[in-house]
Design an enzyme around this catalytic site. Structure first.
Site, PDB file in Angstrom:
ATOM      1  N   SER A 183     -49.556  -3.437  17.553  1.00 14.29           N
ATOM      2  CA  SER A 183     -50.522  -2.401  17.213  1.00 14.29           C
ATOM      3  C   SER A 183     -51.198  -1.854  18.477  1.00 14.29           C
ATOM      4  CB  SER A 183     -51.533  -2.943  16.198  1.00 14.29           C
ATOM      5  OG  SER A 183     -52.346  -1.924  15.680  1.00 14.29           O
ATOM      6  N   ASP A 229     -45.253   1.651   7.497  1.00 13.68           N
ATOM      7  CA  ASP A 229     -46.492   1.549   8.279  1.00 13.68           C
ATOM      8  C   ASP A 229     -47.416   2.722   7.931  1.00 13.68           C
ATOM      9  OD1 ASP A 229     -48.485   1.290  10.217  1.00 13.68           O
ATOM     10  OD2 ASP A 229     -47.065   0.672  11.768  1.00 13.68           O
ATOM     11  N   HIS A 261     -47.105  -2.255   8.798  1.00 10.56           N
ATOM     12  CA  HIS A 261     -47.727  -2.365  10.117  1.00 10.56           C
ATOM     13  C   HIS A 261     -47.920  -3.821  10.517  1.00 10.56           C
ATOM     14  CE1 HIS A 261     -50.139  -1.035  13.507  1.00 10.56           C
ATOM     15  NE2 HIS A 261     -51.093  -1.869  13.161  1.00 10.56           N
TER      16      HIS A 261
END
Length: 314
Positions: A183, A229, A261
């Site tokens: 991320s 995601d 995600h």
């Protein structure tokens, strides 16, 4: 192995038939010895402790799909907890490293968690990668709210600690380093690669970064996206980030199928398989792993799409 022909002197009175028979037996014995030697050599090269002569960085046995998909590789792993109070520039973490010193030094990788997350969210990568022949540092960041540029700086600070002050610094080849992150940590991975072109490999996992152009990056980069995601959608993050890398760079994009995600936050065979292959290929320059990267992986139950430059050049 080529046999050198025997030479007979002029005027020899020896019977040529027994001579040829004796030479034939000699050749068969020599051939058998060469075969045995080759088999012994191949057997020796399949275990930790011996490297191919043409690649001093090669570590471990010849890879197979099974070996890089396994939960653990050929190396036993130890770990050290690093307190935030003993370091500067990042928030401490855990070092995972091959226990044996028989193979000399290893490449090293620092791994950053994502926004609001701790090292526990990417801890599974530590022993999984280390058991394949790397020193791996899963880190905490200074705060859980740090942005990608800061996380990039912290990944580099963690590598500097590993190679300069850590208890395992003698096990690390400081010229063979890489970065990974999830991320915002994935966005930080690109920032680290931009700031330190000497890095050998970068692996952003479902990365988030507002900057989509990376012409400065010289580090071979494998970006993972996830088709489901919604935090950092591939259409606005992973794929533009891949496209923003120089077209001449050794780069790849792998979009996970039926993933989110947060898929990189738990043990994942597809992420492990291709991350190991990328890190081996570029940190160790181990071309035995090229077979898993090129040709590009086909769409499957776990892979939605793949892009990349093949064959690799560095």
């Amino acid at each position: 192995m080529q046999q050198h022909p025997h030479t007979r002197t002029a005027g020899s009175t020896a019977n040529p038939l027994p001579l040829r028979a004796g030479r034939s037996r000699t050749r068969r014995i020599a051939g058998l010895a060469a075969t045995v030697a080759a088999v012994v050599g191949l057997t020796t090269l399949t275990g930790p402790g011996v490297h191919a002569a043409d690649n001093p960085y090669q570590r471990g046995p010849a890879p197979t799909d099974s070996s890089i998909e396994a939960l653990r590789g050929p190396y036993a792993v130890s770990e050290i907890s690093v307190s935030s109070l003993s370091v500067t520039g990042f928030g401490g973490g855990t070092v995972y490293y091959p226990t044996s010193t028989a193979d000399g030094t290893f490449g090293a990788i620092a791994v950053s968690p994502g926004f609001t997350a701790y090292q526990s969210s990417i801890a599974w990568l530590g022993p999984r990668l280390a058991s394949q022949g790397f020193v791996v540092f899963t880190i905490d960041t200074n705060t859980t709210l740090d942005q990608p540029a800061s996380r990039g700086d912290q990944l580099l600070a963690a590598l500097d600690y590993l190679t300069g002050r850590s208890a395992v610094r003698s096990r690390i080849d400081s010229s063979r380093l890489g970065v990974m992150g999830h991320s915002m940590g994935g966005g930080g991975t690109l920032e680290a690669a931009k700031d330190r072109p000497s890095l050998r490999a970068a692996v952003p996992l479902t990365p988030w970064n507002l900057d989509k152009t990376w012409p400065e990056v010289r580090t071979p980069t494998l970006i993972f996206g996830a088709d489901g995601d919604t935090v950092a959608p591939v259409a606005t993050h992973a794929k533009p980030l891949y496209n923003g890398l120089p077209s001449s760079l050794d780069r790849a994009y792998l979009e996970l199928n039926n993933a989110t995600h947060f898929t990189p936050n738990s043990s994942n065979t597809t992420i492990a398989k291709y991350s190991i292959s990328w890190l081996k290929r570029f940190i160790d320059k181990d071309t035995r792993y090229e077979q898993f990267l090129c040709p590009l992986p086909r769409p499957s139950l776990t892979i939605e799409e793949s892009l990349g430059n093949c064959p690799h050049t560095s």
